[in-house]
Design a protein around this motif. Structure first.
Motif, PDB file in Angstrom:
ATOM      1  N   GLY A 164       8.075 -77.669  15.695  1.00  0.00           N
ATOM      2  CA  GLY A 164       9.282 -78.202  15.082  1.00  0.00           C
ATOM      3  C   GLY A 164       9.391 -78.063  13.580  1.00  0.00           C
ATOM      4  O   GLY A 164      10.429 -78.393  13.021  1.00  0.00           O
ATOM      5  N   LEU A 165       8.346 -77.593  12.939  1.00  0.00           N
ATOM      6  CA  LEU A 165       8.357 -77.530  11.479  1.00  0.00           C
ATOM      7  C   LEU A 165       8.495 -76.101  10.973  1.00  0.00           C
ATOM      8  O   LEU A 165       7.991 -75.175  11.594  1.00  0.00           O
ATOM      9  CB  LEU A 165       7.069 -78.139  10.918  1.00  0.00           C
ATOM     10  N   PRO A 166       9.132 -75.940   9.822  1.00  0.00           N
ATOM     11  CA  PRO A 166       9.222 -74.598   9.235  1.00  0.00           C
ATOM     12  C   PRO A 166       7.855 -74.155   8.720  1.00  0.00           C
ATOM     13  O   PRO A 166       7.030 -74.980   8.320  1.00  0.00           O
ATOM     14  CB  PRO A 166      10.217 -74.776   8.088  1.00  0.00           C
ATOM     15  N   SER A 167       7.615 -72.870   8.717  1.00  0.00           N
ATOM     16  CA  SER A 167       6.305 -72.349   8.299  1.00  0.00           C
ATOM     17  C   SER A 167       6.018 -72.587   6.819  1.00  0.00           C
ATOM     18  O   SER A 167       4.861 -72.697   6.427  1.00  0.00           O
ATOM     19  CB  SER A 167       6.206 -70.852   8.609  1.00  0.00           C
ATOM     20  N   ASN A 168       7.035 -72.731   5.995  1.00  0.00           N
ATOM     21  CA  ASN A 168       6.808 -72.909   4.559  1.00  0.00           C
ATOM     22  C   ASN A 168       6.440 -74.335   4.164  1.00  0.00           C
ATOM     23  O   ASN A 168       6.269 -74.624   2.993  1.00  0.00           O
ATOM     24  CB  ASN A 168       8.047 -72.462   3.764  1.00  0.00           C
ATOM     25  N   ILE A 169       6.282 -75.219   5.123  1.00  0.00           N
ATOM     26  CA  ILE A 169       5.986 -76.617   4.815  1.00  0.00           C
ATOM     27  C   ILE A 169       4.482 -76.901   4.716  1.00  0.00           C
ATOM     28  O   ILE A 169       4.077 -77.928   4.199  1.00  0.00           O
ATOM     29  CB  ILE A 169       6.661 -77.562   5.837  1.00  0.00           C
ATOM     30  N   ASP A 170       3.644 -75.984   5.182  1.00  0.00           N
ATOM     31  CA  ASP A 170       2.206 -76.230   5.214  1.00  0.00           C
ATOM     32  C   ASP A 170       1.602 -76.482   3.842  1.00  0.00           C
ATOM     33  O   ASP A 170       0.629 -77.219   3.718  1.00  0.00           O
ATOM     34  CB  ASP A 170       1.472 -75.081   5.902  1.00  0.00           C
ATOM     35  N   HIS A 171       2.149 -75.906   2.802  1.00  0.00           N
ATOM     36  CA  HIS A 171       1.593 -76.111   1.468  1.00  0.00           C
ATOM     37  C   HIS A 171       2.208 -77.331   0.760  1.00  0.00           C
ATOM     38  O   HIS A 171       1.977 -77.544  -0.422  1.00  0.00           O
ATOM     39  CB  HIS A 171       1.747 -74.843   0.611  1.00  0.00           C
ATOM     40  N   LYS A 172       2.971 -78.143   1.501  1.00  0.00           N
ATOM     41  CA  LYS A 172       3.572 -79.368   0.971  1.00  0.00           C
ATOM     42  C   LYS A 172       3.216 -80.528   1.907  1.00  0.00           C
ATOM     43  O   LYS A 172       4.025 -80.956   2.728  1.00  0.00           O
ATOM     44  CB  LYS A 172       5.090 -79.225   0.878  1.00  0.00           C
ATOM     45  N   ILE A 194       5.942 -81.603  17.593  1.00  0.00           N
ATOM     46  CA  ILE A 194       6.711 -81.474  16.353  1.00  0.00           C
ATOM     47  C   ILE A 194       5.921 -80.648  15.348  1.00  0.00           C
ATOM     48  O   ILE A 194       6.459 -79.740  14.713  1.00  0.00           O
ATOM     49  CB  ILE A 194       7.068 -82.861  15.775  1.00  0.00           C
ATOM     50  N   GLN A 195       4.641 -80.946  15.204  1.00  0.00           N
ATOM     51  CA  GLN A 195       3.822 -80.218  14.235  1.00  0.00           C
ATOM     52  C   GLN A 195       3.660 -78.746  14.603  1.00  0.00           C
ATOM     53  O   GLN A 195       3.624 -77.882  13.725  1.00  0.00           O
ATOM     54  CB  GLN A 195       2.445 -80.877  14.105  1.00  0.00           C
ATOM     55  N   GLN A 196       3.573 -78.441  15.880  1.00  0.00           N
ATOM     56  CA  GLN A 196       3.343 -77.063  16.315  1.00  0.00           C
ATOM     57  C   GLN A 196       4.630 -76.252  16.463  1.00  0.00           C
ATOM     58  O   GLN A 196       4.642 -75.053  16.205  1.00  0.00           O
ATOM     59  CB  GLN A 196       2.582 -77.060  17.638  1.00  0.00           C
ATOM     60  N   GLN A 200       2.871 -83.791   1.728  1.00  0.00           N
ATOM     61  CA  GLN A 200       3.691 -85.005   1.759  1.00  0.00           C
ATOM     62  C   GLN A 200       5.031 -84.742   2.445  1.00  0.00           C
ATOM     63  O   GLN A 200       5.502 -85.571   3.229  1.00  0.00           O
ATOM     64  CB  GLN A 200       3.912 -85.545   0.349  1.00  0.00           C
ATOM     65  N   ALA A 201       5.632 -83.621   2.164  1.00  0.00           N
ATOM     66  CA  ALA A 201       6.895 -83.261   2.812  1.00  0.00           C
ATOM     67  C   ALA A 201       6.675 -83.045   4.310  1.00  0.00           C
ATOM     68  O   ALA A 201       7.515 -83.427   5.127  1.00  0.00           O
ATOM     69  CB  ALA A 201       7.492 -82.011   2.172  1.00  0.00           C
ATOM     70  N   LYS A 202       5.536 -82.479   4.668  1.00  0.00           N
ATOM     71  CA  LYS A 202       5.217 -82.260   6.082  1.00  0.00           C
ATOM     72  C   LYS A 202       5.117 -83.587   6.817  1.00  0.00           C
ATOM     73  O   LYS A 202       5.694 -83.762   7.892  1.00  0.00           O
ATOM     74  CB  LYS A 202       3.918 -81.470   6.218  1.00  0.00           C
ATOM     75  N   ALA A 203       4.398 -84.541   6.234  1.00  0.00           N
ATOM     76  CA  ALA A 203       4.261 -85.858   6.865  1.00  0.00           C
ATOM     77  C   ALA A 203       5.619 -86.550   6.987  1.00  0.00           C
ATOM     78  O   ALA A 203       5.927 -87.162   8.017  1.00  0.00           O
ATOM     79  CB  ALA A 203       3.291 -86.720   6.059  1.00  0.00           C
ATOM     80  N   ALA A 204       6.446 -86.437   5.955  1.00  0.00           N
ATOM     81  CA  ALA A 204       7.778 -87.055   5.992  1.00  0.00           C
ATOM     82  C   ALA A 204       8.662 -86.396   7.049  1.00  0.00           C
ATOM     83  O   ALA A 204       9.396 -87.075   7.763  1.00  0.00           O
ATOM     84  CB  ALA A 204       8.427 -86.961   4.615  1.00  0.00           C
ATOM     85  N   ALA A 205       8.594 -85.077   7.162  1.00  0.00           N
ATOM     86  CA  ALA A 205       9.407 -84.363   8.151  1.00  0.00           C
ATOM     87  C   ALA A 205       8.979 -84.710   9.573  1.00  0.00           C
ATOM     88  O   ALA A 205       9.823 -84.894  10.450  1.00  0.00           O
ATOM     89  CB  ALA A 205       9.325 -82.851   7.919  1.00  0.00           C
ATOM     90  N   VAL A 206       7.681 -84.810   9.806  1.00  0.00           N
ATOM     91  CA  VAL A 206       7.190 -85.201  11.134  1.00  0.00           C
ATOM     92  C   VAL A 206       7.697 -86.603  11.476  1.00  0.00           C
ATOM     93  O   VAL A 206       8.186 -86.851  12.583  1.00  0.00           O
ATOM     94  CB  VAL A 206       5.647 -85.134  11.215  1.00  0.00           C
ATOM     95  N   THR A 207       7.608 -87.519  10.533  1.00  0.00           N
ATOM     96  CA  THR A 207       8.076 -88.889  10.747  1.00  0.00           C
ATOM     97  C   THR A 207       9.570 -88.919  11.031  1.00  0.00           C
ATOM     98  O   THR A 207      10.023 -89.575  11.976  1.00  0.00           O
ATOM     99  CB  THR A 207       7.756 -89.756   9.517  1.00  0.00           C
ATOM    100  N   PHE A 208      10.330 -88.201  10.238  1.00  0.00           N
ATOM    101  CA  PHE A 208      11.780 -88.136  10.403  1.00  0.00           C
ATOM    102  C   PHE A 208      12.152 -87.601  11.788  1.00  0.00           C
ATOM    103  O   PHE A 208      12.948 -88.200  12.512  1.00  0.00           O
ATOM    104  CB  PHE A 208      12.357 -87.248   9.295  1.00  0.00           C
TER     105      PHE A 208
END
Length: 107
Positions: free
Chosen positions: A76-84, A72-74, A86-94
């Motif tokens: 599944g996430l959008p590239s613009n989330i790295d500077h956020k 998911i981290q590699q 808390q949002a990154k952790a929430a998105a991974v959990t979701f």
């Protein structure tokens, strides 16, 4: 007796979620309190190959599936989330919870 998969989590008292069905092959997450982060994922683009299926009625593992977390981290996430962070952790959990609970073609 009908058995259904459910989730439980410890969250802050002001945390809530709203769910509504979609029929366009996507899933979305909006985090108003976390930099107003919002993103949509195409379901077929998620790293489903990293999900270890748990059969209905089988016990779920007591630890997170690190292979799925990494995927998911590699992938599944959008590239613009790295500077956020808390949002990154929430998105991974979701995404983790969603993908573990999805069964077969029922996404």
């Amino acid at each position: 007796m009908v058995l259904q998969t459910a989730i439980a989590a410890s969250v802050g008292l002001r945390c809530y979620g709203l769910f509504s069905p979609r029929h366009d092959g996507k899933i979305a997450l909006r985090l108003i309190d976390l930099s107003n982060f919002s993103h949509e994922w195409v379901l077929d683009d998620l790293p489903w190959d990293a999900v270890t299926s748990v059969g209905v009625g089988d016990p779920h593992p007591e630890v997170l599936d690190q292979r799925l977390v990494d995927a998911i981290q590699q992938r599944g996430l959008p590239s613009n989330i790295d500077h956020k962070p808390q949002a990154k952790a929430a998105a991974v959990t979701f995404l983790y919870l969603y993908m573990v609970m999805a069964h077969g073609g029922e996404r």
